[in-house]
Design an enzyme around this catalytic site. Structure first.
Site, PDB file in Angstrom:
ATOM      1  N   GLU A 109      18.738 -16.361  42.050  1.00  0.00           N
ATOM      2  CA  GLU A 109      18.088 -16.251  40.751  1.00  0.00           C
ATOM      3  C   GLU A 109      18.513 -15.010  39.988  1.00  0.00           C
ATOM      4  OE1 GLU A 109      14.432 -16.576  42.588  1.00  0.00           O
ATOM      5  OE2 GLU A 109      14.433 -14.523  43.289  1.00  0.00           O
ATOM      6  N   CYS A 124      18.369  -8.871  35.465  1.00  0.00           N
ATOM      7  CA  CYS A 124      18.076  -8.511  36.849  1.00  0.00           C
ATOM      8  C   CYS A 124      18.864  -9.479  37.729  1.00  0.00           C
ATOM      9  CB  CYS A 124      16.577  -8.648  37.072  1.00  0.00           C
ATOM     10  SG  CYS A 124      16.088  -8.456  38.783  1.00  0.00           S
ATOM     11  N   CYS A 131      17.986 -12.202  52.290  1.00  0.00           N
ATOM     12  CA  CYS A 131      18.095 -10.773  52.617  1.00  0.00           C
ATOM     13  C   CYS A 131      17.736 -10.583  54.077  1.00  0.00           C
ATOM     14  CB  CYS A 131      17.154  -9.946  51.739  1.00  0.00           C
ATOM     15  SG  CYS A 131      17.258  -8.170  52.078  1.00  0.00           S
ATOM     16  N   CYS A 135      11.424  -6.938  54.634  1.00  0.00           N
ATOM     17  CA  CYS A 135      10.245  -6.201  54.148  1.00  0.00           C
ATOM     18  C   CYS A 135       9.050  -7.154  54.110  1.00  0.00           C
ATOM     19  CB  CYS A 135      10.505  -5.621  52.759  1.00  0.00           C
ATOM     20  SG  CYS A 135      11.909  -4.510  52.725  1.00  0.00           S
ATOM     21  N   CYS A 138       7.783  -8.964  50.782  1.00  0.00           N
ATOM     22  CA  CYS A 138       8.809  -9.567  49.920  1.00  0.00           C
ATOM     23  C   CYS A 138       9.103 -11.006  50.324  1.00  0.00           C
ATOM     24  CB  CYS A 138      10.084  -8.727  49.999  1.00  0.00           C
ATOM     25  SG  CYS A 138      11.485  -9.466  49.168  1.00  0.00           S
ATOM     26  N   SER A 231      13.650   1.894  46.880  1.00  0.00           N
ATOM     27  CA  SER A 231      12.380   1.249  47.216  1.00  0.00           C
ATOM     28  C   SER A 231      11.742   2.052  48.338  1.00  0.00           C
ATOM     29  CB  SER A 231      12.643  -0.194  47.672  1.00  0.00           C
ATOM     30  OG  SER A 231      13.101  -0.948  46.586  1.00  0.00           O
ATOM     31  N   CYS A 351      10.667 -10.918  42.615  1.00  0.00           N
ATOM     32  CA  CYS A 351      11.697 -11.078  43.628  1.00  0.00           C
ATOM     33  C   CYS A 351      11.511 -12.317  44.516  1.00  0.00           C
ATOM     34  CB  CYS A 351      11.649  -9.811  44.490  1.00  0.00           C
ATOM     35  SG  CYS A 351      12.815  -9.706  45.806  1.00  0.00           S
TER      36      CYS A 351
END
Ligand code: SAH
Ligand code: SF4
Length: 362
Positions: A109, A124, A131, A135, A138, A231, A351
């Protein structure tokens, strides 16, 4: 090499795009080599370059100052892009969110944020499909890594937005899916392409990382150094390790040493990103500890109210009054603090969320 590739493509069915040369992602030199292999003059490369990147052309037919014969030849052997828009969502605040489909069927995205009071149009972008960093807060992190994105696949996110809206993107943030520093070389090449082909200044490009420490040293030593956002999300190692597995590999103290190296080497300020999770890391004590952590660091702070996603852990949004208190304590310590506006809240523009929803439907 290029010549034999062209001949091979010419012998194929004209409707078969799979073997054609993709123009998107070729820089000036790449287009010059192509024109050379096609026995065309060098200046044609500049024309094609301008149609691809300045005018964000969708088809060869639009390239009106290029002679018809060359346009036909290009159609025969090349395509502009193989990336498609799978879905597009428009928020009431003007935020646009695209889910793009790459040629292997994978999706990622990108989001366009418009700020009414500014001329800035910020894209963005995602750097990976999924990933690996896991985390806890997320949505992307919960699904693991599928693959890295190629430089052109990152560039295409901005080009797709420009082609679709007819607007010129002015700023780029690597804050979509993925950890950019786990795809370092492709990210750096994408930054170079964004800078040279789309003429977006390096100061307008920001990379956000969860803190892959060795890569912070690497990027500080590059010729083209983007702005860095970190972050952080917790002021000490215990709390950070609870929500970010990366802390166990690269701890907050080593992270700080690397950030000081970056600011001293480049003269640039870093942005500390801090998600406020209700009653977990949004307390007065956390604010005081964070202020102390940042005391000797050249930085601004961006507070991000937690955006609820489906995770195993039951995190909560912060209370408004706790956000304001947190902000006040940091400001009193002399830092510039912004609270991230909730952009595109009605279209799940945080996200990893759009992709999650589509996969749930499937
Ligand atoms: N991997 C990089 C960049 C992509 S994440 C990084 O972590 O920095 C982009 C930003 O979105 C990060 O600051 C991340 O912490 C934040 N984010 C992820 N999930 C979120 C959520 N549920 N609510 C608010 N922000 C979130
Ligand atoms: Fe990866 Fe960033 Fe999500 Fe962490 S916050 S899992 S690093 S995308």
């Amino acid at each position: 090499m290029l010549k034999s590739l062209i001949m091979k493509v010419q012998n194929q069915n004209e409707n078969d795009n799979s073997q054609k040369i993709r123009l998107s992602g070729l820089d000036k030199k790449g287009l010059e080599d192509l024109m050379d292999a096609m026995d065309e003059k060098k200046f044609r490369a500049s024309q094609v370059f301008s149609w691809l990147y300045t005018k964000s052309a969708k088809s060869f037919d639009e390239m009106s100052d290029i002679k018809k014969e060359l346009r036909e030849k290009l159609k025969e052997i090349a395509i502009i892009t193989d990336v498609k828009i799978k879905t597009k969502q428009i928020s009431t605040d003007g935020t646009l969110k695209y889910l793009l489909e790459y040629n292997d069927g994978n999706t990622a995205e990108c989001v366009l944020m418009r700020f009414d009071n500014r001329a800035n149009l910020t894209a963005c972008v995602s750097s990976q499909i999924g990933c690996a960093m896991g985390c806890k807060f997320c949505a992307t992190g919960q699904r693991g890594i599928i693959r890295n994105l190629e430089p052109y696949e990152i560039l295409e996110q901005i080009l797709t937005i420009q082609r679709d809206t007819g607007l010129k993107v002015t700023n780029v943030v690597f804050m979509g899916q993925g950890e950019p520093f786990n795809n370092y070389n492709n990210m750096m090449r994408a930054i170079e392409l964004i800078n040279t082909c789309l003429t977006i200044g390096i100061r307008r490009i920001t990379v956000s990382t969860c803190g892959i420490v060795p890569k912070i040293y690497d990027i500080a030593n590059e010729n083209l150094v983007p702005t860095l956002a970190i972050s952080l999300h917790a002021p000490n190692t215990e709390l950070r390790a609870q929500i970010m597995p990366v802390e166990k590999r690269y701890n907050i103290n080593d992270l700080k040493t690397a950030l000081k190296f970056y600011t001293e080497k480049t003269g640039k300020r870093v942005t500390i990103e801090y998600i406020l999770i209700g009653k977990l890391n949004d307390t007065k004590d956390c604010a005081v500890e964070l202020a102390h952590f940042m005391k000797d660091l050249k930085c601004n702070v961006n507070l991000i109210p937690y955006n609820p996603v489906n995770t195993k852990d039951s995190f909560k949004k912060p209370d408004k009054k706790d956000i304001m208190k947190f902000k006040y304590i940091l400001e009193a310590s002399g830092k510039k603090v912004t609270v991230r506006l909730e952009r595109g809240a009605d279209i799940d523009a945080a996200c990893g969320q759009l992709k999650g929803r589509i996969e749930e439907q499937i």
